[in-house]
Design an enzyme around this catalytic site. Structure first.
Site, PDB file in Angstrom:
ATOM      1  N   LYS A  47       0.819  -1.216   0.000  1.00 37.47           N
ATOM      2  CA  LYS A  47       0.000   0.000   0.000  1.00 37.47           C
ATOM      3  C   LYS A  47       0.854   1.268   0.000  1.00 37.47           C
ATOM      4  O   LYS A  47       0.574   2.207  -0.749  1.00 37.47           O
ATOM      5  CB  LYS A  47      -0.949  -0.029   1.206  1.00 37.47           C
ATOM      6  CG  LYS A  47      -2.028  -1.112   1.061  1.00 37.47           C
ATOM      7  CD  LYS A  47      -2.766  -1.340   2.371  1.00 37.47           C
ATOM      8  CE  LYS A  47      -3.930  -2.308   2.209  1.00 37.47           C
ATOM      9  NZ  LYS A  47      -4.510  -2.709   3.495  1.00 37.47           N
ATOM     10  N   GLY A  89     -13.104  -4.298   4.830  1.00 37.81           N
ATOM     11  CA  GLY A  89     -14.490  -4.702   5.067  1.00 37.81           C
ATOM     12  C   GLY A  89     -15.347  -4.503   3.844  1.00 37.81           C
ATOM     13  O   GLY A  89     -15.017  -3.720   2.943  1.00 37.81           O
TER      14      GLY A  89
END
Ligand code: HSE
Length: 427
Positions: A205, A302
């Site tokens: 990331k 999520g």
């Protein structure tokens, strides 16, 4: 209402895919009102057709290639993860003239430059907002609103699993292994936690963010990486006493015409905005030369938050398609020159066990001083149980390589039994 259609082929229907599908259906009216386009998922590629799913079987296929080769699909959403076959499928989709939205950080960290150049050459959209920070808008602001700035430093909490573990360790006074086991039992951490706890996920990331911020692809092999397995509750306790918290940070900073990118647990001052990003939340702090400090935080993983980023990207595709031009396939070149961690100037936390001898502190300070490392804050705790001292201190700024040599000099001769822990400090 609009008569434009955007026909989506989705690769993967796990947590994120099902969330994105649901969001497109639930919010269809408002998305259509904002874009003038009906965004419709027409085909979904899956690996295992025997799994029970909440949609009619007709929409699914196990032939993933048929999606990227289908002339009726104009945009592919890649949610398989990993590089194989994801990268091949994305490339085929682009070659076949399809826009691509992906949540794949590993693919973008390893092959981003090649893929964005291909998208640009084909005048297609390639978006990957969901790859970093889940639902938090990070990539688009870096590409657009902040792009006029020279980024002076960027630090991120980019992995929810490790942030959850560290937060629990801090709040419950628990040890790493204990919290990891509990997180695995609750399904918050993977059965094989390596990708998260050893810092690989954060490395992908921060590499993607650094590549956008500095315009060239940072090779992940140039990123210094350390995970959180060695962090103990004792370190957490001392961090707290000294006014810090411990976070796994992805950090990138320019060093002359190079960039240094690193991932490691960090003593972070409680006054830093990232220090209050707790639990599964992610955060990114950017310091730009004109904008100053900017802070983003929110849910980094999520179903719903990540779906929000995927659908946001699809809305961009719909708008760009409507005006007949590609949007954010901002190309960056390959091969960012990087700076090794050896030249880093940082402060360090150190915890060691020492013999209960007179002048031991002075000897330690002298030994470290010989390598150019001086001590900033000190506190001595006597562990009565073991009848030996535990010494904890922070150093002043020192060069990484000098600090490493200073640590090596802390031997029996100067009264040190063992160096238990060293952690870099950020104010
Ligand atoms: N494993 C990742 C995390 C998922 O814990 O943040 C989101 O990339």
């Amino acid at each position: 209402m609009a008569d434009r259609k955007l026909r989506i082929g989705m690769l993967g229907y796990g947590t994120v895919g099902s969330g994105a599908y649901r969001m497109l259906v639930d919010n269809q009216a408002s998305i259509q009102a904002k874009t003038g386009t009906h965004i419709e998922v027409v085909r979904i590629g899956i690996k295992d057709s025997t799994k029970p799913r909440d949609l009619s079987a007709d929409i699914f296929t196990t032939d993933l290639d048929s999606i990227v080769n289908d002339p009726d699909i104009d945009t592919v959403v890649e949610l398989i993860g990993g590089t194989d076959p994801a990268c091949r499928l994305v490339e085929t989709a682009l070659v076949n003239g399809k826009n691509v939205v992906t949540a794949n950080k590993e693919m973008m960290a390893k092959h981003g430059s090649r893929l964005v150049h291909l998208a640009k050459a084909k005048r297609l959209d390639l978006h990957y907002e969901a790859a970093v920070g889940g639902g938090i808008p990070l990539i688009q602001p870096l590409k657009h609103q902040l792009a006029g700035n020279d980024v002076l430093k960027m630090m991120g909490i980019l992995n929810g699993t490790t942030n959850y573990i560290l937060t629990e360790m801090q709040q419950e006074g628990a040890d790493f292994a204990e919290v990891l086991a509990e997180a695995q039992a609750k399904g918050y951490a993977e059965a094989d936690p390596t990708n998260d706890v050893d810092g690989f996920d954060t490395m992908y990331k921060i590499s993607v963010l650094a590549s956008i911020a500095f315009g060239r692809q940072v090779s992940i092999s140039d990123v210094y990486r350390e995970g959180i397995r060695r962090i103990s509750r004792t370190d957490m306790k001392y961090a707290d006493m000294l006014g810090y918290t411990i976070k796994l940070l992805g950090i990138c900073e320019p060093v002359a015409d190079r960039v240094r990118v690193r991932v490691h647990p960090t003593f972070l001052s409680k006054t830093h905005p990232l220090a209050s990003v707790n639990g599964v939340y992610n955060g990114l702090w950017i310091n730009g030369d004109f904008v100053g400090d900017v802070m983003f935080s929110g849910r980094g993983a999520g179903s719903d938050p990540t779906a929000s980023a995927v659908v946001g990207d699809l809305i961009d595709v719909a708008r760009n398609t409507a005006i007949g031009g590609p949007g954010s396939a901002l190309p960056y070149d390959a091969d960012m020159p990087t700076e090794s961690i050896d030249s880093l100037k940082s402060r360090y936390y150190i915890r060691l066990r020492s013999y209960d001898r007179p002048l031991v502190l002075g000897k330690i300070a002298t030994a470290m001083g010989e390598h150019g490392v001086s001590i900033a804050a000190m506190e001595m705790k006597t562990l009565i149980l073991h009848e030996q001292g535990e010494i904890v201190f922070l150093t002043d700024y020192a060069r990484e390589s000098d600090f490493a040599n200073a640590v090596k000099s802390l031997t029996d001769e100067v009264g040190v039994i063992s160096v238990e822990s060293t952690i870099r400090v950020e104010a």
